[in-house]
Design a protein around this motif. Structure first.
Motif: not given
Lengths: 466, 430
Positions: A23-36
């Motif tokens: 799966v490719l999830i693109r165009n997201a605001t990725v909240l990694t929690v640990t890495k910004g």
């Protein structure tokens, strides 16, 4: 309520079958929690794991592409204190120490609360025994793989736990004057009736466990010497406590007041075991230093208290204060309702205590993962971790946000649109089934009536009558 | 009247329904459903001394045999109830409260598994059965001749027996025992009951503990018997002795997750086991088949509660269960899984017939239904060498119907138990 079951049933099948796809999830605001946070980022899921995170990365041609349109992707939410999906009683409250019972035996994978929690972005629950006795039952960490069997929901490799409980709940002595909710005969008082007694039960149980451990060691030694001694009895109550002593099982201790928190730390030091988490721990802010020194985590509530005497001296700053004192803090639900919006509980730590967004999100993701010893596998969006992800329509710390999609191990287990779409169809199916059963009931009754009539005729014609 | 001797019996004023035992009985030229082998469209069954002396088309009829003309009659092996308390008069099973049920305030509270709560593993159905059980008449009227009967009460209910549903005394009824140990999970007060265990997990932990105890008990005895000198003797354990004797365990599982749970729990206990209940087994046909665990299906099909709140709307799963439970037998038959039926409190002849008919209406072939009521149950309890089919040398338990069994218009004409003839009282058998 009824309606929610509908989509659950229909979505199940699509969610859970087959090998995890790419799966490719693109165009997201990725909240990694640990890495910004990665703006306009992409996440690639392969074999149920997060394979890549970044901007402009590309996936194989056969990948399923999800365009997030700038929406928010965060790690699956983790609840460190839940009693969801337990069949046949949350407590074995009849005994002071019920460590022989195991929540793992009684998970009900059909409990609709699992699906409702999933719809709120929850992917992992630490399912605990209740707090009726000082030492409760063994606990289990589950992934909310809705549609799978109980066994398939169990988080493989997560360290098992055991529930302890201090204070008012265990010292209610099994509800002395009457049975629970005044049902049935009055109940004889059950030890303990005081906080001193709670301490005594725990100390006694660990003393028993050590003797038990020694008995088995001695037996092992004798066998090693080539003797054939009669083996001691296996004791399901003491086995898990030996595991606690050996560091193979985590203690999750329900508590409120600071004095009893210190009490348990002293007993643990004396007996030689570690407390993994203090649960609820509303007065944790008073003894945060001691909790941190012991190496325990704290799993608390955001801003609710005052529902019993021991829960009065509380503050919504509790989580933030403990966090600032170096305690790993999580926010838990303890409730089938609250478990559906733990992201909003996390948001309150920004209002009360001024935590950053990442720190707030950590309270329901990486921190509970650390407390459960599964932070190497889940709890943040990092390459190599399980693809347990939630796509929110707004920032998850926004009061109006709601989950749109939830993945566990790269499988999609919840999709809001599909869900809404299938509701009318489900309702139709249900109505049809209701009609069918009603019709059968009617025809049964009619048949019964006519059979009775003909029987009566026969009897009359035979001159017997009734 | 088909035979003269029934009239004779009446003249001799014997108890209603029973006739003086003739030396031999021949049911001549009836449709014989042997179950074990192929059907005989026109066969004769010869009974003597409580056994099936012979069966076949055109077998010679001895001069001393009383003859029943089988024209228009079908002969089946007597039906066997897969699990019940039939034969144990209800007042008998209520006689002594199981130790540790926590139902009486005067009783000491059970503090843990070591107090052996609700453990009647040593009770024997064989010692409790009596022909005075009033339910037997209705059972016979429905074509049942035999039951796998277990004591009731407690978590460990006790040792079951295969019993015939008639006899002069209790001991005449027993075919064989012990056939198993029945486990019932007693969930009381949602885990906040008075005595351990009161939650489901407590029940499971207790059963698990008892089997660990049993393991140790067996090993300890073995070691001690090998070398009594210098070892402390293991204490005699009444409850564990009951478990030792049971060749199999009966474990309850009705819903799908319960079936999953029990399949793995039974395997963990390392004892042969049978699952009973199984109303939602339509979700677990494959799992049951693969586990190769026999299933006893409750004939008390789930229904709308009689006095339920009419405004209440059951959830979809509950509706599905009401709709599909009666199809479970057909599905298990199709998958080739071993199953039988049990009455589960359905005691009237009419209701039993109706319940079995419902399974047939839901796709179960009549042959499979008959098998599930006869040979399958016999095989599950490993007694197919003596009951369960019409075969030379087996016990003379038969049911003879006019019309095919379970047809709305069919009637049970005769029942034979241990070769003794019984004629259902068509008025009283409700």
């Amino acid at each position: 309520m009824q309606r929610i079951f509908s989509w659950a049933c229909l979505v199940t099948v699509t969610a859970s079958l087959g090998a995890a796809e790419t799966v490719l999830i693109r165009n997201a605001t990725v909240l990694t929690v640990t890495k910004g946070t990665v703006q306009n980022g992409s996440v690639i899921i392969e074999d149920g794991k997060i394979a890549a995170i970044g901007k402009g990365i590309s996936a194989p041609a056969d990948a399923t592409v999800v365009d997030a349109n700038g929406k928010y992707l965060m790690p699956g939410i983790i609840d460190c204190h839940s009693h969801t999906a337990i069949e046949g009683g949350v407590n074995e409250g009849t005994v002071s120490d019920s460590s022989m019972v195991n929540i793992k035996d009684v998970i009900d994978p059909y409990d609709i609360n699992i699906y409702r929690a999933l719809a709120g972005g929850l992917t992992i629950s630490n399912v605990l025994h209740g707090s009726a006795n000082p030492i409760g039952g063994q606990t289990v960490v589950i992934k909310l793989r809705w549609g799978k069997t109980a066994r398939e929901m169990i988080f493989e490799g997560a360290t098992p736990g055991i529930k302890f409980a201090l204070g008012e709940n265990p010292k209610r002595q099994g509800y002395p004057a009457q049975s629970f909710f005044n049902q049935g005969p009055a109940i004889e008082r059950r030890f303990p009736g005081t906080r001193m007694g709670v301490e005594e039960v725990i100390r006694q149980s660990f003393t028993d466990a050590k003797n038990y451990q020694a008995t088995w060691r001695e037996y092992g030694d004798r066998v090693a010497r080539g003797e054939h001694p009669i083996p001691p009895k296996k004791d399901l109550r003491l086995e898990p406590l030996v595991e606690v002593l050996e560091g193979k099982r985590y203690v999750h201790a329900h508590c409120y007041r600071s004095d009893e928190i210190l009490m348990l730390i002293r007993v643990a030091d004396e007996m030689g075991f570690k407390i993994r988490t203090f649960q609820h721990v509303l007065e944790g802010y008073k003894v945060a230093k001691e909790i941190a020194e012991h190496g325990a985590g704290a799993s608390t509530f955001s801003d609710w208290w005052g529902y019993k005497i021991e829960a009065y001296d509380a503050t919504p700053y509790n989580a933030a204060i403990m966090a600032r004192k170096g305690v790993v803090v999580s926010l838990n639900s303890d409730s089938d309702e609250l478990q559906r919006h733990l992201n909003l509980e996390a948001a309150k730590t920004m209002r009360y205590g001024g935590l950053s967004e990442a720190e707030a999100l950590a309270m329901v993701t990486i921190n509970p993962a650390k407390q459960l010893g599964i932070d190497d596998k889940v709890g943040s969006i990092e390459v190599g971790k399980s693809a347990d992800l939630v796509l929110f329509d707004r920032h998850p710390l926004d009061g109006f946000s709601k989950p749109l999609k939830v993945w566990i191990d790269g499988h999609e287990y919840f999709d809001r649109d599909k869900d809404l779409e299938t509701r009318p169809e489900f309702e139709r199916k249900k109505k049809a089934l209701e009609e069918k059963l009603k019709a059968e009931e009617r025809s049964g009754a009619e048949k019964q009536g006519s059979e009775n009539a003909s029987e009566e005729l026969r009897l009359r014609s035979e001159g017997i009558g009734r | 009247m088909k035979c003269v001797w029934a009239v004779l019996a009446a003249m001799l004023s014997l108890p209603a329904g029973f006739a003086a035992a003739p030396p031999a009985i021949a049911i001549r030229d009836a449709h014989v459903v042997t179950v074990g082998r192929s059907d005989l469209p026109k066969g004769t069954v010869l009974l003597r001394d409580g056994l099936i002396q012979d069966v076949g088309p055109g077998i010679p009829i001895p001069a001393d045999a009383w003859v029943i003309d089988g024209a228009g009659l079908t002969v089946y092996p007597g039906f066997i109830n897969g699990l019940s308390t039939w034969g144990i008069p209800p007042e008998e099973s209520e006689r002594a409260p199981a130790p540790g049920t926590g139902q009486h305030a005067s009783e000491p509270r059970v503090k843990g598994p070591e107090d052996r709560p609700e453990t009647n593993s040593f009770e024997r159905a064989a010692d409790l059965v009596s022909p005075s059980d009033k339910r037997l008449e209705a059972a016979r009227a429905a074509g049942f001749t035999t039951s796998a009967t277990f004591p009731s009460g407690g978590i460990f209910e006790g040792l079951g027996a295969i019993v015939d549903l008639t006899g002069e005394r209790g001991r005449d009824m027993v075919i064989t025992q012990p056939i198993g140990q029945e486990v019932v999970f007693r969930v009381r007060g949602g885990g906040m009951g008075r005595s351990f265990p009161s939650s489901l997990m407590g029940n499971i932990a207790y059963v698990r503990q008892l089997y660990l105890d049993l393991d140790q008990y067996k090993r300890a005895k073995q070691i001690y018997d090998g070398q009594p000198s210098g070892n402390r003797r293991p204490e005699y354990d009444h409850e564990l002795e009951g478990l030792t004797e049971a060749p199999r365990l009966l474990l309850p599982a009705n819903e799908a997750q319960q079936i999953d749970r029990i399949l793995s729990f039974g395997q963990e206990l390392k004892v042969p086991f049978v699952v009973y209940g199984a109303h939602e087994a339509y979700r677990r046909v494959e799992a049951l088949k693969q586990a190769n665990v026999p299933v006893l299906i409750s004939l008390k099909w789930p229904e709308k509660p009689k006095d339920g709140d009419p405004r209440e709307r059951p959830d979809f799963r509950e509706l599905q269960m009401r709709d599909q439970a009666p199809a479970v037998p057909a599905m298990l038959a199709k998958a080739g899984a071993k199953f039988g039926f049990y009455s589960d409190g359905v005691d009237s002849a009419e209701d039993l017939k109706k319940a079995i008919k419902k399974a047939i209406d839901s796709g179960l072939s009549r042959a499979d239904a008959i098998r599930a009521l006869t040979l399958n149950v016999a095989e599950i309890y490993d007694v197919s060498d003596r009951v369960g089919s019409i075969e030379k040398g087996k016990i003379a338990n038969l049911v003879v119907t006019k019309g095919e069994a379970f047809d709305a218009k069919s009637t049970v004409e005769y029942v034979f138990i241990d070769g003794k003839q019984f004629r259902p009282d068509k008025n009283g058998a409700k």
